[in-house]
Design an enzyme around this catalytic site. Structure first.
Site, mmCIF file in Angstrom:
data_model
loop_
_atom_site.group_PDB
_atom_site.id
_atom_site.type_symbol
_atom_site.label_atom_id
_atom_site.label_comp_id
_atom_site.label_asym_id
_atom_site.label_seq_id
_atom_site.Cartn_x
_atom_site.Cartn_y
_atom_site.Cartn_z
ATOM 1 N N GLY A 148 6.435 -2.120 -4.765
ATOM 2 C CA GLY A 148 6.642 -1.330 -3.555
ATOM 3 C C GLY A 148 5.580 -0.258 -3.350
ATOM 4 O O GLY A 148 4.702 -0.050 -4.195
ATOM 5 N N HIS A 149 5.692 0.441 -2.236
ATOM 6 C CA HIS A 149 4.698 1.457 -1.878
ATOM 7 C C HIS A 149 4.754 2.654 -2.823
ATOM 8 O O HIS A 149 5.817 3.016 -3.315
ATOM 9 C CB HIS A 149 4.909 1.911 -0.429
ATOM 10 C CG HIS A 149 6.250 2.516 -0.179
ATOM 11 N ND1 HIS A 149 7.400 1.777 -0.024
ATOM 12 C CD2 HIS A 149 6.640 3.807 -0.060
ATOM 13 C CE1 HIS A 149 8.417 2.582 0.192
ATOM 14 N NE2 HIS A 149 7.993 3.809 0.172
ATOM 15 N N ASN A 150 3.586 3.236 -3.066
ATOM 16 C CA ASN A 150 3.441 4.447 -3.890
ATOM 17 C C ASN A 150 3.696 4.224 -5.374
ATOM 18 O O ASN A 150 3.629 5.178 -6.159
ATOM 19 C CB ASN A 150 4.390 5.577 -3.437
ATOM 20 C CG ASN A 150 4.136 6.028 -2.019
ATOM 21 O OD1 ASN A 150 3.090 5.750 -1.456
ATOM 22 N ND2 ASN A 150 5.100 6.712 -1.441
ATOM 23 N N SER A 179 7.710 4.108 -5.051
ATOM 24 C CA SER A 179 7.501 5.386 -5.731
ATOM 25 C C SER A 179 7.961 5.418 -7.181
ATOM 26 O O SER A 179 8.037 6.493 -7.776
ATOM 27 C CB SER A 179 8.158 6.539 -4.954
ATOM 28 O OG SER A 179 7.616 6.605 -3.653
ATOM 29 N N ARG A 204 0.838 -1.196 0.000
ATOM 30 C CA ARG A 204 0.000 0.000 0.000
ATOM 31 C C ARG A 204 0.879 1.254 0.000
ATOM 32 O O ARG A 204 2.077 1.191 0.319
ATOM 33 C CB ARG A 204 -0.958 -0.014 1.185
ATOM 34 C CG ARG A 204 -0.347 -0.265 2.520
ATOM 35 C CD ARG A 204 -1.428 -0.329 3.632
ATOM 36 N NE ARG A 204 -2.248 -1.514 3.570
ATOM 37 C CZ ARG A 204 -3.577 -1.514 3.376
ATOM 38 N NH1 ARG A 204 -4.229 -0.373 3.284
ATOM 39 N NH2 ARG A 204 -4.247 -2.635 3.309
#
Lengths: 363, 363, 363
Positions: free
Chosen positions: C258-260, C278, C237
Site C-alpha cells: 500500500g501507499h507510504n 503506511s 506510490r
C-alpha cells in the site's frame, strides 16, 4: 506547475491568513518542506519540525500561531484528512499521458472517441467501442469490441476492458486491472463432491471420478459513475446477467470479483479482497484487506469487516465483523481473550477434577 | 447470431416440446426474457415471473406445463446446472478477435502458427514458438521464445506465456495471466532464521544479519490439455524440473502457483488460492477461494477445502477440510461451536472453583 | 550453451574431482540426468537413482564416492541449497530478449538508455526516463515519464513502471508487476464508520450515508539495489512522501504494498502477502504466503511470520509469529492444541458440574 496558495485555499473552502500570493510547486510533509513547498502540518505535533524548517507556507491545525512558526502564510482546515483530498487534487499533475492519439495506437475505425482524449502508445481500441470525452488512456491498455467507457476516464497502462463492458463517467483504473474476464463456473455430469458436502456439511458417501464442463459467460460487467479499480484487480463478467458495481464504489489492488456479483454504491473493498460468484454486497460496505465473501450470500448495507474477515453467511445491515469465520467484532475480541486464557482454563479444570475426585475418595 | 431452438435442444441432448423452428438471439434470466430470448427457468420458483413476461420459449424444469406458462416451445433438462454448460457454449459469440493476423502484431519469422489462427493487435510471438491451429490470441499477449501452445487456444489480452513453456490443447487464459514467471527461491550463506524455526518450531538462538542469494529458475511450466487459467493468475516455472498442471484443471483469478508445484488432473483452484513451492496436489482437488497450501507438502486426490483454509501439513485423499490451520470440516464446525460457548465455559469453571473451595472450607 | 564443469566449480568456489574438461548443457535432477546434464544429487538419498542413470558428472554430497556411482567427475559442495544459487546462475540462459532496440518499441527521444540494453517488441519508454546500462526489457513493458531504473535491470513482459518511480541497480521484475499505482486513500466529509469503530472497537452510534473523496497520490516509489518483484505484484506510490523498498528485499507474486509503506533491507515477502498503507517493515523480515499487515503499524527487524499470519498490532524485533490474529508461534501452537481438546474440556466441566451439584445434594 506553480500554484498560488490563495487559489488552493479557495479550492479547499479553507481560511487563509498571510500572503496569499505566495506560490508553491508541490506539497511536502512538515519535516521535508522547503521554501517552494506547501508544508502539511495539520496537528500540533508538527510544530517543532516546522519551526526549524524552511517552509514559508503551511496547512495548519485550527488555532496554530503561524507567525510564531516562522511562516509567511497559512491555510487552516477543520478536518485535516478531508483537506488532503482537496490539496492533493489541486496539486496532482497526473501520469503524463500526452494529449491526442499516439501514432502507434490502434483504434478501430468504427470506434467513437470523445473530444479531448489522450491515448498512449500501443493502445488497442476495438470495433464498436465508445470512449467518452476527456478520457486519458495510458500505454498498452485495451478496450474490447463494443465496450463503452464514460467521460473523463483515467485508464492506466495495460488495463484490460473486455468486450461489451459498460462503464460510467470518471472511471479510474490502475495498471493491469482486468474488467470482464470470464466467470469461473464449472459443472460435473452427476452431483459433484462440492454439492454433496454443502448438503451434508462435510460428509461424502462415495467419491467418483468426474471432469468439469465449462459454463460460458454470456453476461457482461456494468460499472456506475465515479468508480475506481486498483492495480491487477480482476472483475468477472456475469453468466447471463451482468456483474454490477455501483456508483462511487472503490476497489483496491488485487481484488477479485466473481461472476454475477452485485456490489452497491459507495463501498470500499481494500487490497486482495475476494468476492465469490453471485454474492450481493449492499451500499457503503467497507471490507478491509484480504476479506473474503462466500458465493451466493448477501452482505447488508453499511457492514464493516476488519482485515482478513471471511464472511460465510449472510450479514445483516450495519454489522461490524471480524474473524474466520466472521462474527461480530466484539464477539471476536471476547473469544480471542478467552482463547489466550484457554491453557490456564484447562489447567484449572484438571485441578478441579483432582480436587473433586479426592473429595469423593475422602467421603 | 440467431439460433434455432431445435438445434440448441439437440446440442444439449434435451427434450424439446412445441415449435422448434423458433429462433433466439441470446439467453436471459426468466424475469428479463423478451420475445427473442431463450428464457432460463429451470425451477418452479420462476413460474410466475415467466408467465407474466414476454418470453416465447424457455428452458424449463421437468414436469412444467409450458403451454400454461404462455410459451410456444420449451426445452426440458434433467440437471439444470449441467444444461447451463451446453446452453452457454451454444450461445457464446466469443470475445470478437478478428480472424487472421492483425497488421500490428509482431511474429518472429521462426514461429510456427497453425491454420485458422486469430492474432490481435500488438501481439508479440517470439522465435521458435509453436502455436496450434485455431488459436485465438487477443491484443498485447506475448509468447516467449521456444514456447508451445496446442490447438484451439483462447488467449485473452495481455497474457504472458514465458519462454519454453509447454501447453496442451484447448487452453484458455484470461487477461493478464502469467505462465512461467521465475520461482521465488532464495538462500542465505549460513542457516537462515526460517530454516532454524522450522526445526525448533519457533525458537531462535541468535539472529545474524544475512542477505539472500537467488536460485535461478532453469525449469519451465508444463500444462496439460483442457486447462483454464484466470485473470492475473501467476504460475512460476520450476527450478530444475517443470512446474506441472494436469489435464482438465481450472485455475480462477489471482491464483498463485509456486515453483516446482505439481497439480493433478480435473482440479478446481478458486480465486486467490496460493500454492507454495514444491507442493504436490492430487487429482480432482477443489480448493475454494483464498485457500493456501504450504510448500513441500502433498494434498491427496479428491480433497475439498472450504474458503480460506490454510493447509500446513499433508492431507490424505478424500479429506474435506476447513480452517486455519486446516482440520476436518466437522472438527472445524465442532471447534467453532465450542469457541462460541467458551466465555460461558470459563464462567462455569470459575463457579465450580468457588463451589469446590467453599466445599473444602465447610468440610 | 556448453559449460566446462571446471568453470562451474570455480564459479561455485567448490572442490572438483575427476575430469574437469567435461562439458554440460544444463542441470537435471538425479533421476532424469543424461550424459550432457550436470546431475544434482546433493544428498545420499540420490545415490541409487544416480548409479542407475546415464549422468557422467554430478554435484554430490560431501564424502560421496563418485567413482563408485559410475561418474567421470564430481563437484562437492558443503551447503547444497547455497550451491543451487551458483549452479543455477551459471546455467541460466535468460528469457531470450534480443540485444538492441526492437524496431516496434516506442522510446521517447528525451529518454536516456544505457549502453548494452535489450529492449523488446512494443516496449513503451516515456519522456525524461533513465534506463541504466545492460538493461533487459521484455515485450510490452512500459516505463512512465521521468522514471529511473538502474543498471542491469531485468524487466519481464508487461511490467508497468509508473511515472517518476526511482529504482536501483540489478532490479528484477516478473511479468505483470506494477510499480507506482495510486494509493487507495479516501475520506468522508464527516467522521466515517471506520474511524468510529477504530475508536469504539466495534460500536456504531448512528449510521449516516456518506460518499468518498479521493486523496490523490503525489508521492512516488523508491526502490533500492538488488530488489526483485514478483508477477502481478502491485506497489502503490505514496501520498506525499515515497513508498520505499530497501536494498536486497524480494517480493513474490501477487503481493500488495500500500501507499507510504516502508520496507527495510533483505526482506522476503512471499506470495499474496498484503501490506496496508503506511505500515513500516524492518530489515530481514520474512512474511510467508498470504500474510497480512495492518495499516500504520510497524513490524520490527528479523520478524518471521508463518503462512496466513495477520499482523494487527506492532510486532517487536525478532518475533516469530503465526495466526489470525498474530501471536507468538509457540502460543499459537499451544492454543491450537488446547482448541482441539476443547470439546473434551467442555464435557469435563459438565461432568464436574454434575459431580459437584450431586455432592451438594448428598450433603
Amino acid at each position: 506547475m506553480r500554484h498560488r496558495i490563495a487559489d488552493i485555499a479557495t479550492a479547499l473552502g479553507a481560511r487563509l491568513e498571510g500572503d496569499g500570493a505566495i506560490e508553491v510547486l508541490r506539497a511536502a510533509e512538515a519535516g521535508q518542506a522547503g521554501p517552494e513547498d506547501l508544508a502539511l502540518a495539520m496537528s500540533p505535533k508538527y510544530a517543532e519540525t516546522l519551526a526549524g524548517g524552511q517552509a514559508r507556507v503551511a496547512v495548519l491545525w485550527e488555532g496554530a500561531d503561524w507567525r510564531a512558526l516562522g511562516l509567511e502564510a497559512a491555510i487552516f482546515v477543520p478536518r485535516p484528512r478531508l483537506a488532503m483530498a482537496g490539496i492533493t487534487r489541486a496539486l496532482d499533475e497526473g501520469p503524463g499521458i500526452a494529449l491526442g492519439l499516439h501514432p502507434s495506437a490502434s483504434v478501430d475505425p468504427s470506434a467513437s472517441i470523445g473530444p479531448g482524449a489522450s491515448i498512449g502508445p500501443f493502445v488497442a481500441i476495438g470495433p464498436g467501442t465508445e470512449i467518452g470525452p476527456g478520457a486519458r488512456i495510458a500505454a498498452h491498455a485495451s478496450v474490447g469490441a463494443g465496450a463503452r467507457v464514460g467521460a473523463e476516464a483515467l485508464i492506466h497502462a495495460g488495463v484490460r476492458i473486455g468486450h461489451a463492458v459498460r462503464i460510467g463517467d470518471r472511471f479510474i483504473a490502475q495498471a493491469g486491472a482486468v474488467i470482464g474476464s470470464d466467470g469461473f463456473s464449472f459443472v460435473t455430469e452427476e452431483m459433484s463432491g462440492v454439492e454433496e458436502i454443502r448438503r451434508t456439511l462435510g460428509h461424502r458417501e462415495e467419491i467418483t471420478e468426474q471432469g468439469w464442463h465449462r459454463i460460458h459467460s454470456l453476461g457482461t460487467v456494468e460499472i456506475g459513475d465515479d468508480v475506481e479499480v486498483g492495480a491487477n484487480t480482476a472483475i468477472d463478467r456475469g453468466t447471463i446477467r451482468a456483474t454490477r458495481i455501483g456508483r462511487g464504489t472503490k476497489l483496491d489492488n488485487l481484488v477479485h470479483v466473481g461472476h454475477n456479483v452485485e456490489i452497491g454504491e459507495d463501498c470500499l473493498l481494500c487490497g486482495q479482497v475476494g468476492i465469490a460468484g453471485s454474492a450481493k454486497i449492499g451500499n457503503r460496505v467497507v471490507l478491509a484487506g484480504q476479506c473474503g465473501v462466500n458465493d451466493n450470500i448477501f452482505v447488508g448495507d453499511d457492514v464493516i469487516a476488519g482485515g482478513g474477515t471471511k464472511i460465510f453467511t449472510n450479514a445483516s445491515a450495519g454489522r461490524v465483523l471480524l474473524g474466520y469465520p466472521a462474527v461480530k467484532m466484539e464477539t471476536h475480541l471476547e473469544i480471542q481473550k478467552a482463547l489466550r486464557r484457554l491453557p490456564r482454563l484447562a489447567a484449572a479444570v484438571a485441578g478441579l477434577q483432582k480436587a473433586v475426585s479426592k473429595g469423593d475418595r475422602t467421603d
